[in-house]
Design an enzyme around this catalytic site. Structure first.
Site, PDB file in Angstrom:
ATOM      1  N   THR A   1      27.994   5.338  18.581  1.00  0.00           N
ATOM      2  CA  THR A   1      26.530   5.452  18.499  1.00  0.00           C
ATOM      3  C   THR A   1      26.180   6.135  17.175  1.00  0.00           C
ATOM      4  OG1 THR A   1      26.692   7.441  19.887  1.00  0.00           O
ATOM      5  CG2 THR A   1      26.047   5.378  20.965  1.00  0.00           C
TER       6      THR A   1
ATOM      7  N   LYS B   1      34.868   7.900  20.943  1.00  0.00           N
ATOM      8  CA  LYS B   1      33.616   8.029  20.209  1.00  0.00           C
ATOM      9  C   LYS B   1      33.013   9.390  20.523  1.00  0.00           C
ATOM     10  CE  LYS B   1      29.767   7.568  21.385  1.00  0.00           C
ATOM     11  NZ  LYS B   1      28.641   8.522  21.759  1.00  0.00           N
TER      12      LYS B   1
ATOM     13  N   THR C   1      29.388  14.475  25.404  1.00  0.00           N
ATOM     14  CA  THR C   1      28.961  13.209  24.807  1.00  0.00           C
ATOM     15  C   THR C   1      30.067  12.527  24.058  1.00  0.00           C
ATOM     16  OG1 THR C   1      26.753  14.000  24.566  1.00  0.00           O
ATOM     17  CG2 THR C   1      27.195  11.987  23.518  1.00  0.00           C
TER      18      THR C   1
ATOM     19  N   GLU D   1      27.747  15.470  14.039  1.00  0.00           N
ATOM     20  CA  GLU D   1      26.542  15.020  13.349  1.00  0.00           C
ATOM     21  C   GLU D   1      26.181  15.969  12.206  1.00  0.00           C
ATOM     22  OE1 GLU D   1      24.483  12.694  17.088  1.00  0.00           O
ATOM     23  OE2 GLU D   1      23.979  14.792  16.739  1.00  0.00           O
TER      24      GLU D   1
ATOM     25  N   ASN E   1      19.099  14.766  14.980  1.00  0.00           N
ATOM     26  CA  ASN E   1      18.677  14.919  16.367  1.00  0.00           C
ATOM     27  C   ASN E   1      17.172  15.023  16.526  1.00  0.00           C
ATOM     28  OD1 ASN E   1      21.121  15.201  18.295  1.00  0.00           O
ATOM     29  ND2 ASN E   1      21.728  16.239  16.425  1.00  0.00           N
TER      30      ASN E   1
ATOM     31  N   THR F   1      12.944   8.484  17.843  1.00  0.00           N
ATOM     32  CA  THR F   1      11.664   8.141  17.211  1.00  0.00           C
ATOM     33  C   THR F   1      11.881   7.219  16.019  1.00  0.00           C
ATOM     34  OG1 THR F   1      11.801  10.136  15.835  1.00  0.00           O
ATOM     35  CG2 THR F   1      10.574  10.286  17.902  1.00  0.00           C
TER      36      THR F   1
END
Length: 437
Positions: free
Chosen positions: A154, A180, A191, A277, A432, A437
């Site tokens: 992702t 992942k 996650t 991230e 994040n 959005t």
């Protein structure tokens, strides 16, 4: 020499496995989003799942399947929608996907295990899923691991894959894995998805015990941001196609196999932490001198998970005070007069006392380590409608062999432990803040 060697092939390196990954239209970006791993024969199956009280339908489904039968042939994974917090309809969707794949493969749906990843609260796009199943099955290949690794990501910037080979009873035995994970990463699963294949024959209970212990030393010892998610799954298959004698007790062969399984899981876990991230480097915290392993690991996890430590590493600031503070709040008793802290080759504290050190050189160590493990320059990530995707013409994996090393000693005990994390950068907030959005 190591008891095993790294080989190519990921989850299709062990004998008797095929894999596939396709773009079924589940991701808004149009990137690959549906993966399948298939054993030629029924395989012993084991799993470790999220500790969250809010779980995705795939997690509930796998737990139920593994309670009734400790075997499986297929792992089906979709990326794009988490199918978590989707109520009764989400459960029915999960059942339908297992049934569809079972029919396409001409196997029982009870031999199918499921995994999903994506935005929480979104059902899977069932029309796209149905249309994708035949194409997915048709794409199965003995070299399909890379395609499957691409299809499960992702916000990941790189795919994560590994395969190792050893010898048991004079025959080669292999374990492969893909995973992942990038954000919402914290001990007790986080996650992340990981799928492991093995061609040894192992009794069901022992295989589950091996996997649980391996998870504790790998996926449950990493952190990116302190968050745990709803879909976290580690699933491992052992199909016996190496034709070695069945392993049913903790013999020398069993210990060798478990050590290799742990090595596979640790490689994948460190790759997840390095790909956190917005991260620029991997951090490895090594703790010694604790009363026992559990205490050492607890201190290591606390340091690796400290936002202040992570921010200092991102700023290339050898601020050992943040490390000492994190160790002190880990909930593990020790005498601060015993505390020793080292970063790389730089000894920062000894016997609870600060030491003089070359701050510029220590900062340079942090910079050089981050640069040595940086992402390939041809990776350009773009946030595209809830799905961070990367243009990959060829599969690349992240380096995990050059972390920032933080060594902490808290006494004279025999307990040692490790944890892995990453630095905390400006980009973590940006990624994040814009996720849906």
């Amino acid at each position: 020499m190591s008891e095993w060697q790294e080989i190519a092939g990921g989850v299709t390196a062990p004998r008797g496995y095929k894999a596939a990954g396709i773009a079924a239209g589940l991701k808004p970006s149009g990137a690959a989003d549906l993966a399948l791993i298939l054993s030629d024969v029924e395989a012993i199956a084991a799993g470790v799942f999220t500790m969250s009280q809010v779980t995705a339908a795939c997690v509930d489904y796998c737990r139920q399947q593994l309670l009734s039968s400790q075997s499986a042939r297929a792992i089906l994974c979709n990326a794009g929608q988490a199918n978590a917090s989707t109520g009764k309809q989400g459960w029915l969707d999960a059942l339908e996907t297992a049934m569809m794949l079972g029919q396409a493969l001409n196997i029982s749906s009870k031999s199918v295990l499921l995994a999903s990843t994506g935005v929480i609260g979104q059902r899977m796009k069932m029309d796209a899923f149905k249309a994708g199943i035949p194409k997915l099955v048709e794409s199965l290949s003995e070299t399909g691991s890379d395609a499957a690794a691409k299809a499960i990501v992702t916000t990941d910037l790189v795919t994560k894959s590994i395969a190792l080979e050893t010898t048991i009873h004079d025959r080669p035995v292999r374990i492969g894995g893909i995973s992942k994970g990038s954000g919402m990463i914290h001990p007790n699963m986080a996650t992340m998805l990981a799928f492991v294949t093995c061609d040894a024959a192992v009794s069901p209970g022992l295989w589950q015990e091996m996997l649980s212990r391996a998870a504790d030393k790998s996926f449950n010892a990493i952190t990116v941001d302190g968050d745990t998610s709803t879909n976290d799954s580690l699933i491992a298959l052992a199909n016996g196609q190496s034709r070695t004698p069945a392993i049913t007790a903790m013999t020398a062969e069993a210990k060798k196999l478990e050590a290799m399984l742990t090595a596979v899981c640790q490689h994948l876990a460190k790759a997840i932490a390095r790909d956190g991230e917005g991260a620029t480097c991997l951090i490895e915290v090594q703790v010694s001198g604790a009363a026992n392993e559990k205490a050492a690991v607890q201190i290591a996890k606390t340091i690796a998970g400290s936002s202040l430590v992570k921010s200092a590493i991102f700023g290339r600031d050898p601020n050992w005070g943040r490390i000492a503070a994190a160790a002190g709040r880990a909930g593990v008793p020790f005498e601060q007069s015993d505390l020793r802290i080292q970063m790389g080759d730089f000894l920062l504290m000894e016997k609870g006392q600060p030491l003089e050190f070359d701050r510029k050189a220590a900062s340079a160590y942090l910079k050089q380590t981050a640069e040595a493990s940086s992402l390939p320059k041809d990776f350009v990530a773009t946030n595209n409608s809830n799905d961070l995707t990367v243009d990959r013409n060829t599969v690349k994996t992240q380096r995990v062999d050059n972390p920032v090393i933080i060594e902490v000693c808290v006494g004279n005990g025999t307990g040692v432990g490790k944890a892995w994390g990453c630095d905390l950068s400006y980009d973590y907030v940006k990624i994040n803040a814009e996720y849906t959005t």
